[in-house]
Design a protein around this motif. Structure first.
Motif, PDB file in Angstrom:
ATOM      1  N   LEU A  22      84.132 -89.021  -9.494  1.00 56.71           N
ATOM      2  CA  LEU A  22      85.218 -88.024  -9.718  1.00 56.71           C
ATOM      3  C   LEU A  22      85.165 -86.844  -9.075  1.00 56.71           C
ATOM      4  O   LEU A  22      86.291 -86.368  -8.674  1.00 56.71           O
ATOM      5  CB  LEU A  22      85.014 -88.014 -11.587  1.00 56.71           C
ATOM      6  N   SER A  23      83.978 -86.196  -8.968  1.00 57.07           N
ATOM      7  CA  SER A  23      84.119 -85.083  -8.184  1.00 57.07           C
ATOM      8  C   SER A  23      84.324 -85.041  -6.688  1.00 57.07           C
ATOM      9  O   SER A  23      84.886 -84.147  -6.199  1.00 57.07           O
ATOM     10  CB  SER A  23      82.342 -84.445  -8.041  1.00 57.07           C
ATOM     11  N   LEU A  24      84.069 -86.228  -6.182  1.00 57.06           N
ATOM     12  CA  LEU A  24      84.614 -86.276  -4.765  1.00 57.06           C
ATOM     13  C   LEU A  24      85.953 -86.452  -4.714  1.00 57.06           C
ATOM     14  O   LEU A  24      86.582 -85.969  -3.925  1.00 57.06           O
ATOM     15  CB  LEU A  24      83.887 -87.744  -4.073  1.00 57.06           C
ATOM     16  N   SER A  25      86.638 -87.329  -5.794  1.00 58.17           N
ATOM     17  CA  SER A  25      88.243 -87.395  -5.830  1.00 58.17           C
ATOM     18  C   SER A  25      88.754 -86.101  -6.073  1.00 58.17           C
ATOM     19  O   SER A  25      89.946 -85.585  -5.220  1.00 58.17           O
ATOM     20  CB  SER A  25      88.525 -88.411  -6.699  1.00 58.17           C
ATOM     21  N   VAL A  26      88.414 -85.300  -7.065  1.00 59.12           N
ATOM     22  CA  VAL A  26      88.844 -84.087  -7.184  1.00 59.12           C
ATOM     23  C   VAL A  26      88.630 -83.030  -6.108  1.00 59.12           C
ATOM     24  O   VAL A  26      89.760 -82.270  -5.823  1.00 59.12           O
ATOM     25  CB  VAL A  26      88.366 -83.292  -8.531  1.00 59.12           C
ATOM     26  N   GLY A  27      87.742 -83.058  -5.440  1.00 58.56           N
ATOM     27  CA  GLY A  27      87.607 -82.203  -4.271  1.00 58.56           C
ATOM     28  C   GLY A  27      88.797 -82.475  -3.288  1.00 58.56           C
ATOM     29  O   GLY A  27      89.152 -81.567  -2.623  1.00 58.56           O
ATOM     30  N   ALA A 195      88.500 -77.242   3.705  1.00 56.24           N
ATOM     31  CA  ALA A 195      87.104 -77.948   3.896  1.00 56.24           C
ATOM     32  C   ALA A 195      86.177 -77.349   2.820  1.00 56.24           C
ATOM     33  O   ALA A 195      85.475 -78.182   2.236  1.00 56.24           O
ATOM     34  CB  ALA A 195      86.506 -76.980   5.380  1.00 56.24           C
ATOM     35  N   VAL A 196      86.191 -76.318   2.242  1.00 56.54           N
ATOM     36  CA  VAL A 196      85.394 -75.893   1.123  1.00 56.54           C
ATOM     37  C   VAL A 196      85.720 -76.778  -0.081  1.00 56.54           C
ATOM     38  O   VAL A 196      84.602 -77.187  -0.591  1.00 56.54           O
ATOM     39  CB  VAL A 196      85.418 -74.471   0.880  1.00 56.54           C
ATOM     40  N   ALA A 197      86.852 -77.207  -0.459  1.00 59.17           N
ATOM     41  CA  ALA A 197      87.271 -77.820  -1.587  1.00 59.17           C
ATOM     42  C   ALA A 197      86.453 -79.357  -1.585  1.00 59.17           C
ATOM     43  O   ALA A 197      85.976 -80.022  -2.370  1.00 59.17           O
ATOM     44  CB  ALA A 197      88.801 -78.080  -1.606  1.00 59.17           C
ATOM     45  N   VAL A 198      86.691 -80.163  -0.052  1.00 60.67           N
ATOM     46  CA  VAL A 198      85.756 -81.380   0.115  1.00 60.67           C
ATOM     47  C   VAL A 198      84.272 -80.947  -0.060  1.00 60.67           C
ATOM     48  O   VAL A 198      83.613 -81.915  -0.489  1.00 60.67           O
ATOM     49  CB  VAL A 198      86.390 -81.704   1.580  1.00 60.67           C
ATOM     50  N   THR A 199      83.862 -79.991   0.504  1.00 67.66           N
ATOM     51  CA  THR A 199      82.399 -79.650   0.321  1.00 67.66           C
ATOM     52  C   THR A 199      81.922 -79.553  -0.923  1.00 67.66           C
ATOM     53  O   THR A 199      80.911 -79.906  -1.381  1.00 67.66           O
ATOM     54  CB  THR A 199      82.159 -78.381   1.097  1.00 67.66           C
ATOM     55  N   LEU A 200      82.739 -78.754  -1.836  1.00 71.29           N
ATOM     56  CA  LEU A 200      82.245 -78.444  -3.014  1.00 71.29           C
ATOM     57  C   LEU A 200      82.400 -79.738  -4.056  1.00 71.29           C
ATOM     58  O   LEU A 200      81.425 -80.130  -4.668  1.00 71.29           O
ATOM     59  CB  LEU A 200      83.083 -77.605  -3.764  1.00 71.29           C
TER      60      LEU A 200
END
Length: 229
Positions: A22-27, A195-200
């Motif tokens: 879920l975290s990966l998808s949201v990011g 980039a930061v959203a994917v990393t987070l």
């Protein structure tokens, strides 16, 4: 009783994995819908990628003339194509049934560095490939990107250092410090949000996977009393 304990252990193993996915998808979704506009503004208005510098007269200081939004579709496709591949790799790690959960979270944390590397390289490329005769002699990378790059590099160093820590709780704390630095980077330069959203999202997935790691380093082994009877 044994069956109940086994079922609870299996549930504890599944929930962190689901939270990680879920975290990966949201990011990734946040990167596309919230970060793409800021990325376009950074590339077009600050880095002047696909722009030409023209003087309209002897008294004109000159200005940039850039392509319209359609001209930057290739930038978006290339950027999010790479982020999509990173997402697939991270999803594969999250769904893998690795024997060592600690290695799984460390791998996920390592993957979280890739979007930052992509962002740093692509923004450097956007300024370094512009023809010299189409731009004035100023460095258009330093002002918009030097401060945020310093914060991003610091966050990456924190991730690498945290990955070397054997204690799961301290390692998780290091990942959270890096997440705070990434949030600060997005505030300093909103163009880095893609980039930061994917990393987070990826780093949050690493924290979720840490829940599966037994606290064997911090909890001393208790010898059953029956052994001495």
């Amino acid at each position: 009783m044994t069956v109940l304990l086994a079922g609870r252990h299996e549930q504890d193993a599944v929930n962190p994995r689901g939270s990680a996915i879920l975290s990966l998808s949201v990011g990734f979704v946040a990167s596309v819908f919230a970060g793409s506009g800021f990325l376009l503004g950074l590339v077009r208005e600050d880095l002047h990628f696909q722009c030409s510098f023209h003087h309209m007269g002897s008294d004109d200081p000159g200005s940039f003339y850039c392509a319209d939004g359609i001209g930057y579709i290739g930038v978006g496709v290339a950027t999010y194509g790479v982020y999509g591949v990173i997402l697939l790799i991270a999803l594969g790690i999250a769904m893998a049934d690795l024997k060592s959960s600690g290695i799984q979270s460390r791998l996920m944390a390592g993957i979280s560095i890739l979007p930052i590397a992509m962002f740093s390289w692509s923004t450097w490329y956007a300024t370094s490939t512009r023809p010299i005769d189409q731009a004035p002699g100023a460095n258009y990378w330093v002002q918009p990107l030097l401060p945020v790059t310093a914060v991003l590099v610091t966050a990456v160093i924190v991730i690498l250092a945290a990955g070397l820590i054997p204690r799961p709780r301290l390692r998780t704390a290091g990942f959270r410090v890096a997440m705070a630095l990434f949030i600060a980077a997005a505030l300093i330069q909103p163009g880095s949000l893609s980039a930061v959203a994917v990393t987070l999202g990826t780093l949050a997935a690493a924290v979720c996977l840490e829940w599966r790691v037994p606290d064997e380093v911090e909890t001393p082994t208790v010898t059953p009393a029956k052994k001495f009877l």
